[in-house]
Design a protein around this motif. Structure first.
Motif, short mmCIF file in Angstrom:
data_model
loop_
_atom_site.label_atom_id
_atom_site.label_comp_id
_atom_site.label_asym_id
_atom_site.label_seq_id
_atom_site.Cartn_x
_atom_site.Cartn_y
_atom_site.Cartn_z
N THR A 162 0.82 -1.22 0.00
CA THR A 162 0.00 0.00 0.00
C THR A 162 0.85 1.26 0.00
OG1 THR A 162 -0.12 -0.10 2.43
CG2 THR A 162 -1.90 -1.14 1.20
N ASN A 163 2.14 1.10 0.25
CA ASN A 163 3.02 2.27 0.25
C ASN A 163 4.41 1.86 -0.24
OD1 ASN A 163 4.15 4.75 0.62
ND2 ASN A 163 4.21 4.67 2.85
N VAL A 164 4.78 2.36 -1.42
CA VAL A 164 6.09 2.05 -2.01
C VAL A 164 6.85 3.35 -2.23
CG1 VAL A 164 7.31 1.00 -3.95
CG2 VAL A 164 5.14 0.03 -3.18
N THR A 165 8.09 3.38 -1.77
CA THR A 165 8.91 4.59 -1.87
C THR A 165 10.29 4.26 -2.41
OG1 THR A 165 7.78 5.59 0.02
CG2 THR A 165 9.89 6.55 -0.62
N ILE A 207 10.79 9.30 -3.74
CA ILE A 207 9.77 9.28 -4.79
C ILE A 207 8.67 8.37 -4.29
CG2 ILE A 207 9.26 8.73 -7.19
CD1 ILE A 207 12.25 9.01 -7.77
N ASP A 208 7.50 8.94 -4.01
CA ASP A 208 6.37 8.17 -3.46
C ASP A 208 5.58 7.56 -4.61
OD1 ASP A 208 4.42 7.07 -1.93
OD2 ASP A 208 3.43 8.98 -1.44
N LEU A 209 5.54 6.24 -4.66
CA LEU A 209 4.81 5.53 -5.71
C LEU A 209 3.44 5.05 -5.25
CD1 LEU A 209 7.73 3.37 -7.19
CD2 LEU A 209 6.95 5.64 -7.90
N GLY A 210 3.12 5.27 -3.96
CA GLY A 210 1.79 4.89 -3.46
C GLY A 210 1.58 3.39 -3.41
N VAL A 264 11.69 1.11 -0.29
CA VAL A 264 11.07 0.81 1.00
C VAL A 264 9.58 0.55 0.78
CG1 VAL A 264 10.55 1.64 3.33
CG2 VAL A 264 12.72 2.25 2.25
N THR A 265 9.07 -0.56 1.34
CA THR A 265 7.64 -0.86 1.24
C THR A 265 7.08 -1.13 2.63
OG1 THR A 265 7.86 -3.27 1.08
CG2 THR A 265 8.13 -2.01 -0.96
N ASP A 266 5.76 -1.00 2.76
CA ASP A 266 5.14 -1.26 4.06
C ASP A 266 5.04 -2.75 4.35
OD1 ASP A 266 3.27 -1.78 2.13
OD2 ASP A 266 1.59 -0.83 3.18
N THR A 271 14.77 -7.09 -0.23
CA THR A 271 15.48 -6.90 -1.49
C THR A 271 14.48 -6.71 -2.62
OG1 THR A 271 17.29 -8.32 -0.73
CG2 THR A 271 17.19 -7.86 -3.08
N VAL A 272 14.50 -5.50 -3.19
CA VAL A 272 13.63 -5.18 -4.32
C VAL A 272 14.53 -4.83 -5.51
CG1 VAL A 272 11.85 -3.67 -5.23
CG2 VAL A 272 11.82 -4.32 -2.81
N PRO A 273 14.57 -5.67 -6.55
CA PRO A 273 15.43 -5.40 -7.70
C PRO A 273 15.05 -4.09 -8.39
CG PRO A 273 14.63 -7.66 -7.73
CD PRO A 273 13.84 -6.94 -6.68
N ILE A 274 16.07 -3.29 -8.74
CA ILE A 274 15.87 -2.03 -9.45
C ILE A 274 16.59 -2.11 -10.78
CG2 ILE A 274 16.25 0.46 -9.41
CD1 ILE A 274 16.27 0.33 -6.37
N GLU A 275 15.89 -1.72 -11.84
CA GLU A 275 16.50 -1.66 -13.17
C GLU A 275 16.44 -0.23 -13.70
OE1 GLU A 275 15.27 -5.50 -15.57
OE2 GLU A 275 13.65 -4.88 -14.23
N ILE A 276 17.48 0.16 -14.41
CA ILE A 276 17.57 1.49 -14.98
C ILE A 276 17.57 1.39 -16.50
CG2 ILE A 276 18.96 3.60 -15.13
CD1 ILE A 276 17.70 3.10 -12.40
#
Length: 224
Positions: A121-124, A137-140, A168-170, A175-180
């Motif tokens: 419910t909350n991803v940042t 960056i708030d992604l909601g 960061v998540t609620d 570990t959350v993979p990030i791709e650019i």
């Protein structure tokens, strides 16, 4: 990527092939010469057992097979290098995705994507500079799966420089993979050998094998 470089590799392949065949032929000729000399000079009262000659021929055949296999492996390696050169050269101007938790920020916005294992419910997304100053960056609320985002330096007030990224998540995902995403400016083949390096804005030089997706560009789902 010059054509002459590719031709040079092809020439090396042909030269290695001829050299390997010549080496195997020379060894076979030398062995037969020695075998004939051995037969001609054996003691007529105590001739060598014929099975010994068969054993020697079998050993010679094994040596030749191993040498031919080694030469074939070297030739295949050269062919693979040539294919890699042709493939990576075609990536110039193409958009790719690379998994990374750091970026080199300039004046242009950078698109990214993260992959959630669970709905939240909350991803940042946190962007931190070398001094430890953080921007978020708030992604909601987001479902599990891929989530696109954009890092806009103007909106976030980011100066040019290197930044680290984290999510960061609620739900407490560790570990959350990030791709650019980025466009390949050029491709460099290291003189000392190794994987081709792709020059991508925001990421610098990235080894070819670290690319997670070829083509396509994520659309921003949120900005700060």
């Amino acid at each position: 990527m010059s054509v002459s470089g590719i031709q040079s590799n092809a020439s090396t392949y042909n030269n290695d092939n001829v050299s390997a065949n010549s080496s195997a032929g020379d060894m076979s000729s030398l062995f037969l010469t020695l075998l004939v000399a051995q037969i001609q000079n054996q003691d007529p009262l105590n001739p060598t057992d014929g099975t010994e000659y068969v054993s020697q021929l079998a050993q010679m055949s094994q040596v030749q097979s191993m040498e031919n296999m080694s030469a074939l492996m070297n030739q295949n390696a050269t062919l693979i290098d040539n294919i890699q050169v042709l493939t990576t050269a075609g990536l110039v101007g193409q958009t790719v995705m690379v998994q990374s938790d750091s970026i080199e920020m300039g004046e242009q916005a950078i698109d990214g994507r993260l992959t959630l294992g669970h709905a939240a419910t909350n991803v940042t997304v946190t962007v931190k500079d070398s001094a430890g100053v953080e921007k978020t960056i708030d992604l909601g609320a987001q479902d599990a799966g891929q989530v696109d985002f954009t890092i806009d330096p103007e909106e976030l007030g980011l100066e040019p420089g290197k930044y680290t990224l984290s999510v960061v998540t609620d739900t407490g995902e560790q570990t959350v993979p990030i791709e650019i995403a980025g466009t390949v400016n050029n491709v460099r083949i290291p003189l000392e050998g190794g994987a081709a390096l792709l020059n991508i804005p925001g990421l610098g030089e990235v080894p070819y094998y670290k690319v997670s997706q070829f083509g396509g560009k994520p659309s921003a789902s949120a900005t700060a």
